[in-house]
Motif scaffolding. Structure first.
Motif, PDB file in Angstrom:
ATOM      1  N   ALA A 107     -13.862  -2.657  -1.564  1.00 30.18           N
ATOM      2  CA  ALA A 107     -13.470  -3.434  -0.376  1.00 30.18           C
ATOM      3  C   ALA A 107     -13.370  -2.532   0.848  1.00 30.18           C
ATOM      4  O   ALA A 107     -13.866  -2.858   1.929  1.00 30.18           O
ATOM      5  CB  ALA A 107     -12.136  -4.150  -0.623  1.00 30.18           C
ATOM      6  N   ILE A 108     -12.731  -1.380   0.679  1.00 31.90           N
ATOM      7  CA  ILE A 108     -12.486  -0.496   1.826  1.00 31.90           C
ATOM      8  C   ILE A 108     -13.786   0.138   2.308  1.00 31.90           C
ATOM      9  O   ILE A 108     -14.042   0.214   3.509  1.00 31.90           O
ATOM     10  CB  ILE A 108     -11.416   0.539   1.447  1.00 31.90           C
ATOM     11  CG1 ILE A 108     -10.060  -0.169   1.477  1.00 31.90           C
ATOM     12  CG2 ILE A 108     -11.442   1.744   2.383  1.00 31.90           C
ATOM     13  CD1 ILE A 108      -8.970   0.526   0.740  1.00 31.90           C
ATOM     14  N   HIS A 127     -10.698  -2.638  -4.946  1.00 37.45           N
ATOM     15  CA  HIS A 127     -10.064  -2.224  -3.684  1.00 37.45           C
ATOM     16  C   HIS A 127     -10.877  -1.108  -3.028  1.00 37.45           C
ATOM     17  O   HIS A 127     -11.051  -1.090  -1.807  1.00 37.45           O
ATOM     18  CB  HIS A 127      -8.640  -1.731  -3.918  1.00 37.45           C
ATOM     19  CG  HIS A 127      -7.673  -2.831  -4.255  1.00 37.45           C
ATOM     20  ND1 HIS A 127      -6.403  -2.589  -4.725  1.00 37.45           N
ATOM     21  CD2 HIS A 127      -7.781  -4.179  -4.198  1.00 37.45           C
ATOM     22  CE1 HIS A 127      -5.782  -3.735  -4.937  1.00 37.45           C
ATOM     23  NE2 HIS A 127      -6.594  -4.714  -4.635  1.00 37.45           N
ATOM     24  N   SER A 169      -5.298  -9.393  -2.223  1.00 40.51           N
ATOM     25  CA  SER A 169      -5.025  -7.961  -2.354  1.00 40.51           C
ATOM     26  C   SER A 169      -6.098  -7.117  -1.662  1.00 40.51           C
ATOM     27  O   SER A 169      -5.836  -5.998  -1.227  1.00 40.51           O
ATOM     28  CB  SER A 169      -4.883  -7.561  -3.827  1.00 40.51           C
ATOM     29  OG  SER A 169      -6.136  -7.490  -4.465  1.00 40.51           O
ATOM     30  N   HIS A 170      -7.309  -7.658  -1.515  1.00 34.78           N
ATOM     31  CA  HIS A 170      -8.342  -6.955  -0.748  1.00 34.78           C
ATOM     32  C   HIS A 170      -7.946  -6.895   0.730  1.00 34.78           C
ATOM     33  O   HIS A 170      -8.135  -5.872   1.391  1.00 34.78           O
ATOM     34  CB  HIS A 170      -9.690  -7.646  -0.877  1.00 34.78           C
ATOM     35  CG  HIS A 170     -10.330  -7.492  -2.227  1.00 34.78           C
ATOM     36  ND1 HIS A 170     -11.417  -8.215  -2.610  1.00 34.78           N
ATOM     37  CD2 HIS A 170     -10.032  -6.680  -3.276  1.00 34.78           C
ATOM     38  CE1 HIS A 170     -11.774  -7.864  -3.844  1.00 34.78           C
ATOM     39  NE2 HIS A 170     -10.939  -6.950  -4.272  1.00 34.78           N
ATOM     40  N   SER A 226      -1.592  -6.361  -7.885  1.00 32.09           N
ATOM     41  CA  SER A 226      -2.651  -5.625  -7.176  1.00 32.09           C
ATOM     42  C   SER A 226      -2.160  -5.129  -5.823  1.00 32.09           C
ATOM     43  O   SER A 226      -2.495  -4.022  -5.404  1.00 32.09           O
ATOM     44  CB  SER A 226      -3.864  -6.531  -6.946  1.00 32.09           C
ATOM     45  OG  SER A 226      -4.556  -6.733  -8.137  1.00 32.09           O
ATOM     46  N   PHE A 266      -1.530   3.867  -0.901  1.00 26.16           N
ATOM     47  CA  PHE A 266      -1.527   4.308   0.490  1.00 26.16           C
ATOM     48  C   PHE A 266      -0.135   4.722   0.988  1.00 26.16           C
ATOM     49  O   PHE A 266       0.078   4.889   2.181  1.00 26.16           O
ATOM     50  CB  PHE A 266      -2.129   3.228   1.399  1.00 26.16           C
ATOM     51  CG  PHE A 266      -3.621   3.100   1.226  1.00 26.16           C
ATOM     52  CD1 PHE A 266      -4.450   4.185   1.474  1.00 26.16           C
ATOM     53  CD2 PHE A 266      -4.195   1.917   0.817  1.00 26.16           C
ATOM     54  CE1 PHE A 266      -5.821   4.094   1.318  1.00 26.16           C
ATOM     55  CE2 PHE A 266      -5.571   1.810   0.657  1.00 26.16           C
ATOM     56  CZ  PHE A 266      -6.373   2.902   0.908  1.00 26.16           C
ATOM     57  N   ALA A 268      -5.330  -4.359   1.060  1.00 29.06           N
ATOM     58  CA  ALA A 268      -5.922  -3.020   0.891  1.00 29.06           C
ATOM     59  C   ALA A 268      -6.530  -2.526   2.197  1.00 29.06           C
ATOM     60  O   ALA A 268      -6.314  -1.376   2.607  1.00 29.06           O
ATOM     61  CB  ALA A 268      -6.994  -3.047  -0.207  1.00 29.06           C
ATOM     62  N   ILE A 269      -7.254  -3.391   2.867  1.00 31.85           N
ATOM     63  CA  ILE A 269      -7.962  -2.974   4.089  1.00 31.85           C
ATOM     64  C   ILE A 269      -6.984  -2.710   5.226  1.00 31.85           C
ATOM     65  O   ILE A 269      -7.112  -1.727   5.962  1.00 31.85           O
ATOM     66  CB  ILE A 269      -9.023  -4.037   4.446  1.00 31.85           C
ATOM     67  CG1 ILE A 269     -10.202  -3.859   3.487  1.00 31.85           C
ATOM     68  CG2 ILE A 269      -9.457  -3.935   5.895  1.00 31.85           C
ATOM     69  CD1 ILE A 269     -11.110  -5.028   3.393  1.00 31.85           C
ATOM     70  N   TYR A 314      -5.138   0.524   4.374  1.00 30.19           N
ATOM     71  CA  TYR A 314      -6.069   1.652   4.555  1.00 30.19           C
ATOM     72  C   TYR A 314      -6.120   2.052   6.025  1.00 30.19           C
ATOM     73  O   TYR A 314      -6.020   3.241   6.355  1.00 30.19           O
ATOM     74  CB  TYR A 314      -7.447   1.235   4.053  1.00 30.19           C
ATOM     75  CG  TYR A 314      -8.599   2.054   4.586  1.00 30.19           C
ATOM     76  CD1 TYR A 314      -8.844   3.348   4.125  1.00 30.19           C
ATOM     77  CD2 TYR A 314      -9.448   1.537   5.572  1.00 30.19           C
ATOM     78  CE1 TYR A 314      -9.910   4.086   4.612  1.00 30.19           C
ATOM     79  CE2 TYR A 314     -10.515   2.270   6.060  1.00 30.19           C
ATOM     80  CZ  TYR A 314     -10.737   3.547   5.586  1.00 30.19           C
ATOM     81  OH  TYR A 314     -11.782   4.286   6.075  1.00 30.19           O
ATOM     82  N   GLU A 315      -6.226   1.070   6.914  1.00 30.46           N
ATOM     83  CA  GLU A 315      -6.271   1.394   8.348  1.00 30.46           C
ATOM     84  C   GLU A 315      -4.951   2.000   8.809  1.00 30.46           C
ATOM     85  O   GLU A 315      -4.929   2.944   9.583  1.00 30.46           O
ATOM     86  CB  GLU A 315      -6.540   0.127   9.182  1.00 30.46           C
ATOM     87  CG  GLU A 315      -7.995  -0.247   9.316  1.00 30.46           C
ATOM     88  CD  GLU A 315      -8.823   0.709  10.186  1.00 30.46           C
ATOM     89  OE1 GLU A 315      -8.275   1.676  10.762  1.00 30.46           O
ATOM     90  OE2 GLU A 315     -10.042   0.486  10.257  1.00 30.46           O
ATOM     91  N   VAL A 346      -1.972  -1.145  -4.515  1.00 32.73           N
ATOM     92  CA  VAL A 346      -2.617  -0.585  -3.320  1.00 32.73           C
ATOM     93  C   VAL A 346      -1.577  -0.101  -2.310  1.00 32.73           C
ATOM     94  O   VAL A 346      -1.816   0.845  -1.559  1.00 32.73           O
ATOM     95  CB  VAL A 346      -3.645  -1.580  -2.720  1.00 32.73           C
ATOM     96  CG1 VAL A 346      -2.983  -2.672  -1.911  1.00 32.73           C
ATOM     97  CG2 VAL A 346      -4.670  -0.824  -1.887  1.00 32.73           C
ATOM     98  N   SER A 379      -2.414   8.273  -1.199  1.00 29.88           N
ATOM     99  CA  SER A 379      -1.173   9.014  -1.424  1.00 29.88           C
ATOM    100  C   SER A 379      -1.309   9.917  -2.655  1.00 29.88           C
ATOM    101  O   SER A 379      -1.797   9.479  -3.702  1.00 29.88           O
ATOM    102  CB  SER A 379      -0.041   8.009  -1.661  1.00 29.88           C
ATOM    103  OG  SER A 379       1.031   8.624  -2.320  1.00 29.88           O
TER     104      SER A 379
END
Lengths: 238, 238
Positions: free
Chosen positions: A151-152, A148, B147-148, B19, B27, B151-152, B155-156, B23, A138
């Protein structure tokens, strides 16, 4: 086979190093290189949980060149994709998904280079990278936590398919870049444009997934150009 | 429009909540619901960095039902995908990528439910979920940092395309499930199989992306079955 090396450049918070180790192990990655890291104290242990072996086996280096030794492709992560085509440092920036597509079918050592938590990678560090990757975030709050971001990227790359296309050694590509620079000097390329053009050529060639044979062929062409320039035969036949 | 709600069930570490907030903001997600959270002390502030507003605006609830109120689809995250088709709790488990594909083209409120750092979601919590999502990880160390995982998934989902297919309210789907249970009782379905079958039906219907109209039509059929059973006319015409 594609193998991956995660390189953290001057990480500041040891908890982040621990978190990175954990997510590496979650996705089956093993090779961690720490360039000039902070002290790996208690938070690194706490956040790594059952992945502290990744930190114990990490290689600690004090120059980026040593950290990247033996790489075929060097991928630099940036939170700031280039805004205009004029900024070759960060252009083009691939998404993690595009990176995966680019790497599929190849074979070699891929170094994934992540910058400092506060300041990312410096321009001279980005310059060394063959590819630049940016995670689309964003515009309101683009700055991600380091672990993070790792991780991605690892989530995307965890199921990339290797192939038998052997990528050139990055050190050979560096020799090619040096050779191009020489030729630009030889032809007295305009000085005020030279740096930008060199970087642009790095970016173009960096995203080509060059094989060793391709690099050698290109260097052969450059040698031939230099020979022709030196023997001064060009145009003489008129 | 698809809108997303991130629900953290009994998070233990306030740093993780921070966290997650960061994230989310990275996003472009905004709605955070905390079910029975730990104290949101200093680590939450530290890890949220510039996203503490997400925590300040978070809704705090003490029952999962309240946390999920108004949802159309409830997605439960699990680190343990079901091993056999016999375990309907966690079967089928979609990957984050598959979740994105399933949601594309729809409209509604999607609740993404993440469990406790140590124990995940309980079976009775997974039962309520329409869909189960698992991030494919290494069998050697599958347990991810909370939080990972967020995050993933975010992200998707950050570029999922909404559509105009309006998903049914989850509360209406619950009424449908209750109605199915009634009918199973009415037909004196074998008691030792009943619980498994009910859960299997939830899993089947949960992954169908039902619209409100479809739910109403199915309930009409169930009412008709019940009416026929009660009036006892079935078979009488022979």
């Amino acid at each position: 086979m594609l193998t991956f090396r995660i390189v953290l450049v001057e990480p500041i918070y040891s908890g982040n190093v621990g978190s990175v180790a954990r997510v590496m192990k979650n996705f089956g990655f093993e090779e961690l290189v720490l360039l000039n890291p902070c002290e790996l104290d208690r938070p690194a242990h706490l956040m790594a949980v059952h992945a502290y072996d990744i930190i114990e086996n990490a290689r600690i280096e004090f120059s980026l060149k040593d950290a990247l030794k033996g790489s075929n492709i060097i991928v630099g992560m940036t939170g700031l994709p280039g805004k205009t085509d004029n900024k070759h440092f960060r252009i083009p920036a691939y998404s993690p998904k595009q990176l995966k597509e680019k790497l599929a079918g190849n074979s070699g050592v891929v170094s994934l280079v992540f910058g400092r938590e506060d300041a990312g990678l410096r321009n001279e560090e980005l310059e060394i990278c063959d590819l630049i990757v940016n995670i689309p975030t964003s515009p309101i709050y683009p700055s991600m936590n380091l672990s993070h971001a790792v991780a991605i990227v690892l989530y995307e790359l965890s199921d990339v398919e290797s192939g038998v296309r052997y990528l050139a050694q990055h050190s050979d590509i560096e020799l090619l870049y040096g050779h191009i620079d020489e030729v630009l000097d030889d032809i007295e390329y305009k000085e005020h444009k030279e740096d930008k053009t060199k970087l642009m050529l790095r970016r173009i060639l960096g995203r080509c997934d060059l094989t060793g044979r391709e690099v050698q062929t290109m260097r052969g062409i450059l040698r031939r150009i230099q020979w022709k320039l030196k023997t001064g035969e060009y145009g003489k036949s008129d």
